[in-house]
Design a protein around this motif. Structure first.
Motif, short mmCIF file in Angstrom:
data_model
loop_
_atom_site.label_atom_id
_atom_site.label_comp_id
_atom_site.label_asym_id
_atom_site.label_seq_id
_atom_site.Cartn_x
_atom_site.Cartn_y
_atom_site.Cartn_z
N GLN A 288 0.88 -1.28 -0.11
CA GLN A 288 0.01 0.17 -0.07
C GLN A 288 0.96 1.26 -0.01
O GLN A 288 0.63 2.08 -0.71
CB GLN A 288 -0.94 -0.05 1.09
N PHE A 289 1.90 1.28 0.87
CA PHE A 289 2.78 2.42 0.89
C PHE A 289 3.21 2.87 -0.69
O PHE A 289 3.62 4.10 -0.77
CB PHE A 289 3.92 2.14 1.88
N PRO A 293 1.71 7.29 -3.27
CA PRO A 293 2.13 8.28 -4.26
C PRO A 293 1.33 8.67 -5.50
O PRO A 293 0.77 7.82 -6.20
CB PRO A 293 3.48 8.33 -4.61
N ASP A 294 0.94 10.09 -5.76
CA ASP A 294 0.20 10.40 -6.95
C ASP A 294 0.98 9.78 -8.24
O ASP A 294 -0.01 9.65 -9.36
CB ASP A 294 -0.07 11.85 -7.05
N VAL A 318 -7.10 -3.99 2.45
CA VAL A 318 -7.16 -3.94 3.74
C VAL A 318 -7.24 -2.41 4.22
O VAL A 318 -6.44 -1.59 3.75
CB VAL A 318 -5.93 -4.91 4.51
N GLN A 319 -7.71 -2.27 5.24
CA GLN A 319 -7.63 -0.89 5.85
C GLN A 319 -6.97 -0.87 6.95
O GLN A 319 -6.87 -1.47 8.08
CB GLN A 319 -9.27 -0.42 6.45
N THR A 340 0.67 8.80 3.12
CA THR A 340 0.13 7.61 3.66
C THR A 340 -1.24 7.47 3.65
O THR A 340 -1.83 6.62 4.18
CB THR A 340 0.36 8.01 5.15
N THR A 341 -1.81 7.82 2.13
CA THR A 341 -3.30 7.53 1.76
C THR A 341 -2.97 7.72 0.32
O THR A 341 -2.17 8.49 -0.19
CB THR A 341 -4.25 8.61 2.35
N ARG A 342 -4.02 6.95 -0.38
CA ARG A 342 -3.95 6.70 -1.78
C ARG A 342 -4.17 8.20 -2.40
O ARG A 342 -5.20 8.74 -2.30
CB ARG A 342 -4.97 5.97 -2.16
N MET A 343 -3.10 8.91 -3.11
CA MET A 343 -3.31 9.91 -4.11
C MET A 343 -3.19 9.48 -5.45
O MET A 343 -2.52 9.32 -6.07
CB MET A 343 -2.03 10.79 -3.75
#
Length: 345
Positions: A288-289, A293-294, A318-319, A340-343
């Motif tokens: 996920q990490f 990044p955008d 997964v959350q 740390t969140t999807r961009m």
């Protein structure tokens, strides 16, 4: 082309079409250990059933073995239902006195490798790949391992880069403009050739391998991302588990003989401790990490078993608690500016 040239728009194709998760081909090429034809087939079937529709491979992986295995499975699928990328720069030539066992002891390949970054070499490589794959087209082509870490190159990497600048790069742009491929770029483990190619050519999607993981990501974040963002270039993120290191393997990246740096082992221990604290699977967090990044469009973890591939696919659903990422930043295990969140691209 120079940095003053107009930004390319071709990267939009990858941003609009490539799925967020694909399947990398290293393990199915028997780089790390022996995988039977039957086991490889089962892994590819599991990937398809799990919804994977992006497949990345290379002539280098198993010296032709991975492409043959991918092709054995994919030639039975409708070509417009999946995306595939392969690589150029390494031509294969069968020989009774080959070095296949030296490069890939588990692959049992009869081939030697000839580095060729010329225009003719690109055409030949793509034709050879299509024959091994048993399909009629590639979506993306990456110029492979044209990088300072590649010790097998016949001359200094910058000399080989100069050959590609005059040969491979314009030829791939021509193939893209003709509609034969959708996009091209470099697939490398180091940032220097990526940054250099942006200055002299018009790539539109890179395979950023071994450069953005929970272990090592600062340089890519601060130096590579701004430049590719400026040119609207997409990134496929590779080796985000550092070739299995973050999921517990005893190797770091692709050199199984090279000792792992103590600081990497120490950092993994700290990451694992926080992951246990928040009940987070470190492999899931790593994948996920890499996708946050955008500039990232896809992650392409490899897998040698059906279980691995289905677990990787499930990881993106997964959350993960915000507190986990905050703890990593507080302990300075990830850069303060790392998303740390999807961009979305």
């Amino acid at each position: 082309m120079t940095t003053e040239s107009a930004p390319t728009t071709q990267g939009n194709w990858a941003k609009q079409h490539l799925p967020e998760i694909g399947l990398g081909g290293v393990a199915i090429g028997n780089e790390f250990e022996y995988v039977s034809d039957e086991a490889a087939e089962q892994t590819l079937e599991a990937a398809w059933k799990a919804g994977v529709r992006y497949y990345d491979v290379s002539p280098w992986y198993g010296l032709g073995l991975a492409e043959r295995r991918y092709g054995y499975f994919l030639h039975n699928q409708k070509r417009d239902e999946y995306f595939i990328s392969s690589k150029v720069g390494k031509l294969l030539r069968a020989s009774k006195h080959n070095k296949g066992a030296e490069y890939y002891p588990h692959a049992h390949s009869p081939n030697d490798v000839i580095f060729d970054y010329t225009a003719d070499g690109v055409r030949r490589s793509i034709e050879d790949s299509l024959q091994r794959l048993g399909i009629d087209s590639l979506d993306i082509v990456f110029v492979h391992d044209l990088s300072p870490d590649n010790k097998l190159l016949p001359t200094d990497w910058q000399e080989q880069f100069a050959i590609a600048e005059k040969g491979a790069f314009p030829e791939l742009s021509k193939l893209r403009d003709e509609g034969i491929i959708k996009g091209w770029g470099l697939g490398v483990n180091c940032p220097e050739p990526i940054l250099k190619s942006i200055d002299v050519a018009d790539p539109d999607v890179f395979l950023l391998a071994s450069q953005y993981s929970l272990i090592d990501h600062e340089y890519a974040l601060k130096n590579v991302f701004p430049k590719v963002r400026e040119r609207n270039i997409a990134l496929v993120m590779g080796s985000n588990l550092n070739a299995g290191f973050l999921s517990g393997s005893d190797r770091y990246n692709y050199d199984q003989k090279k000792p792992i740096k103590p600081e990497y082992l120490e950092k993994r221990d700290k990451l694992q401790a926080i992951a246990r604290q928040f009940d987070v699977d470190l492999r899931t967090a790593s994948l996920q990490f890499a996708l946050f990044p955008d500039v990232a469009v896809s992650v392409i973890p490899g897998a040698r078993t059906p279980e691995q591939v289905t677990e990787n696919v499930a990881s993106l659903t997964v959350q993960i608690p915000d507190g986990f990422w905050q703890a990593l930043k507080e302990q300075q295990l990830i850069d303060a500016e790392a998303p740390t969140t999807r961009m979305k691209p």
